[in-house]
Design an enzyme around this catalytic site. Sequence first.
Site, PDB file in Angstrom:
ATOM      1  N   ASP A   1       0.829  -1.213   0.000  1.00  0.00           N
ATOM      2  CA  ASP A   1       0.000   0.000   0.000  1.00  0.00           C
ATOM      3  C   ASP A   1       0.864   1.263   0.000  1.00  0.00           C
ATOM      4  O   ASP A   1       1.982   1.263   0.524  1.00  0.00           O
ATOM      5  CB  ASP A   1      -0.911  -0.029   1.241  1.00  0.00           C
ATOM      6  CG  ASP A   1      -2.056   0.966   1.135  1.00  0.00           C
ATOM      7  OD1 ASP A   1      -2.412   1.366   0.001  1.00  0.00           O
ATOM      8  OD2 ASP A   1      -2.586   1.353   2.195  1.00  0.00           O
TER       9      ASP A   1
ATOM     10  N   HIS B   1       2.073   3.403  -9.006  1.00  0.00           N
ATOM     11  CA  HIS B   1       1.875   1.969  -9.285  1.00  0.00           C
ATOM     12  C   HIS B   1       3.030   1.437 -10.121  1.00  0.00           C
ATOM     13  O   HIS B   1       3.521   0.334  -9.889  1.00  0.00           O
ATOM     14  CB  HIS B   1       0.555   1.739 -10.017  1.00  0.00           C
ATOM     15  CG  HIS B   1      -0.653   2.142  -9.228  1.00  0.00           C
ATOM     16  ND1 HIS B   1      -0.778   1.835  -7.895  1.00  0.00           N
ATOM     17  CD2 HIS B   1      -1.782   2.835  -9.556  1.00  0.00           C
ATOM     18  CE1 HIS B   1      -1.934   2.314  -7.447  1.00  0.00           C
ATOM     19  NE2 HIS B   1      -2.558   2.924  -8.433  1.00  0.00           N
TER      20      HIS B   1
ATOM     21  N   LEU C   1      10.549 -20.916  -4.925  1.00  0.00           N
ATOM     22  CA  LEU C   1       9.687 -19.980  -4.191  1.00  0.00           C
ATOM     23  C   LEU C   1       8.273 -20.098  -4.747  1.00  0.00           C
ATOM     24  O   LEU C   1       8.087 -20.136  -5.966  1.00  0.00           O
ATOM     25  CB  LEU C   1      10.192 -18.531  -4.395  1.00  0.00           C
ATOM     26  CG  LEU C   1       9.258 -17.421  -3.902  1.00  0.00           C
ATOM     27  CD1 LEU C   1       9.157 -17.414  -2.376  1.00  0.00           C
ATOM     28  CD2 LEU C   1       9.741 -16.038  -4.377  1.00  0.00           C
TER      29      LEU C   1
HETATM   30  C1  IPE Z   1      -5.352  -2.728  -0.038  1.00  0.00           C
HETATM   31  O1  IPE Z   1      -5.054  -1.381  -0.218  1.00  0.00           O
HETATM   32  C2  IPE Z   1      -5.327  -3.450  -1.358  1.00  0.00           C
HETATM   33  C3  IPE Z   1      -4.018  -3.582  -1.990  1.00  0.00           C
HETATM   34  C4  IPE Z   1      -2.875  -3.177  -1.518  1.00  0.00           C
HETATM   35  C5  IPE Z   1      -4.017  -4.261  -3.262  1.00  0.00           C
HETATM   36  P1  IPE Z   1      -6.186  -0.279  -0.339  1.00  0.00           P
HETATM   37  O2  IPE Z   1      -5.507   1.014  -0.528  1.00  0.00           O
HETATM   38  O3  IPE Z   1      -7.183  -0.672  -1.382  1.00  0.00           O
HETATM   39  O4  IPE Z   1      -6.880  -0.380   1.082  1.00  0.00           O
HETATM   40  P2  IPE Z   1      -7.882   0.629   1.817  1.00  0.00           P
HETATM   41  O5  IPE Z   1      -8.991   0.952   0.857  1.00  0.00           O
HETATM   42  O6  IPE Z   1      -7.103   1.863   2.166  1.00  0.00           O
HETATM   43  O7  IPE Z   1      -8.334  -0.094   3.034  1.00  0.00           O
HETATM   44  C1  IPE Z   2      -1.677   0.223  -3.289  1.00  0.00           C
HETATM   45  O1  IPE Z   2      -1.426   1.580  -3.289  1.00  0.00           O
HETATM   46  C2  IPE Z   2      -1.876  -0.327  -4.676  1.00  0.00           C
HETATM   47  C3  IPE Z   2      -3.222  -0.843  -4.948  1.00  0.00           C
HETATM   48  C4  IPE Z   2      -4.222  -0.852  -4.118  1.00  0.00           C
HETATM   49  C5  IPE Z   2      -3.461  -1.355  -6.282  1.00  0.00           C
HETATM   50  P1  IPE Z   2      -2.612   2.634  -3.274  1.00  0.00           P
HETATM   51  O2  IPE Z   2      -2.999   2.904  -4.681  1.00  0.00           O
HETATM   52  O3  IPE Z   2      -3.716   2.187  -2.409  1.00  0.00           O
HETATM   53  O4  IPE Z   2      -1.896   3.912  -2.673  1.00  0.00           O
HETATM   54  P2  IPE Z   2      -2.497   4.899  -1.584  1.00  0.00           P
HETATM   55  O5  IPE Z   2      -2.906   4.075  -0.412  1.00  0.00           O
HETATM   56  O6  IPE Z   2      -3.660   5.589  -2.203  1.00  0.00           O
HETATM   57  O7  IPE Z   2      -1.369   5.817  -1.284  1.00  0.00           O
HETATM   58 MG    MG Z   3      -4.118   2.422  -0.447  1.00  0.00          MG
END
Ligand code: IPE
Ligand code: IPE
Ligand code: MG
Length: 251
Positions: free
Chosen positions: A26, A43, A137
Amino acid sequence: MDTLNKDDSGSDQTPKMPEHVAIIMDGNGRWAKQKGKLRTFGHKAGVESVRASVRFARTHKITALTLFAFSSENWKRPQDEVSVLMKLFKLVLTSEVKKLHANGVRLKVVGDLSPFDPKLVQKIKDAEALTQHNTELHLNIAANYGGRWDIVNAAQSLAQQVASGKLNPEDINETSFNANTAFADLPALDLLIRTGGEKRISNFLLWQCAYSEFYFTDTLWPDFNENSFLDAVISFNERQRRFGKISEQVI
Ligand code: IPE
Ligand code: IPE
Ligand code: MG
């Protein structure tokens, strides 16, 4: 990484490696925003952290690494972002599979693949078939995955086995239930890492994390590297896993 085995006195300090690690990757969007860029830039940058994590897991002989790439709730994001994520997934799958295979990595994509573009699904199937016998792995990419989905799937599968006379309801227990979940063939989840500062599970491995250790770090995913992974493993080594017992019983 060569500092891993020795402390200042030169004695052996090899941390015990967890067998199965999962990561909620995240913080990509915030990382990009901090740099005045679009979220999707984050990303793309995050792919390098995926490579670093796989490298760490291979080097240190971790049995299984499960990465949360796209949750069942992430479809709710703006269409543009979802579309970039799907394209990126296809691109990375194409560019990395040969190297993963050469390195003995077994790749599995876990989640409900039914809404994905059939071409992407085919690529996934091909990559899984190519790498299925590898043992260095077990790399799992959770895509359109949800912990509740996994539990509901297992329940449905057991219900079908009962309906067709293959299973007695009395034989539904934790072992048979687990056997019908998405990660049934892997060791129990030892360590769950979440980057990006949030302290929540966001519908990831609900069944599997019953006795996992949790490690939360403020590091945003694109900044996560092999040293960050090592920090998580060191923290894991400082925990006493009691599984319900008392301290004296587990020493
Ligand atoms: C969780 O992250 C999903 C992934 C890392 C793929 P999110 O950014 O979607 O989670 P929330 O919405 O903040 O809980
Ligand atoms: C996690 O990073 C990636 C996915 C959920 C695909 P985020 O896109 O949720 O990044 P933040 O949390 O908004 O910074
Ligand atoms: Mg996020």
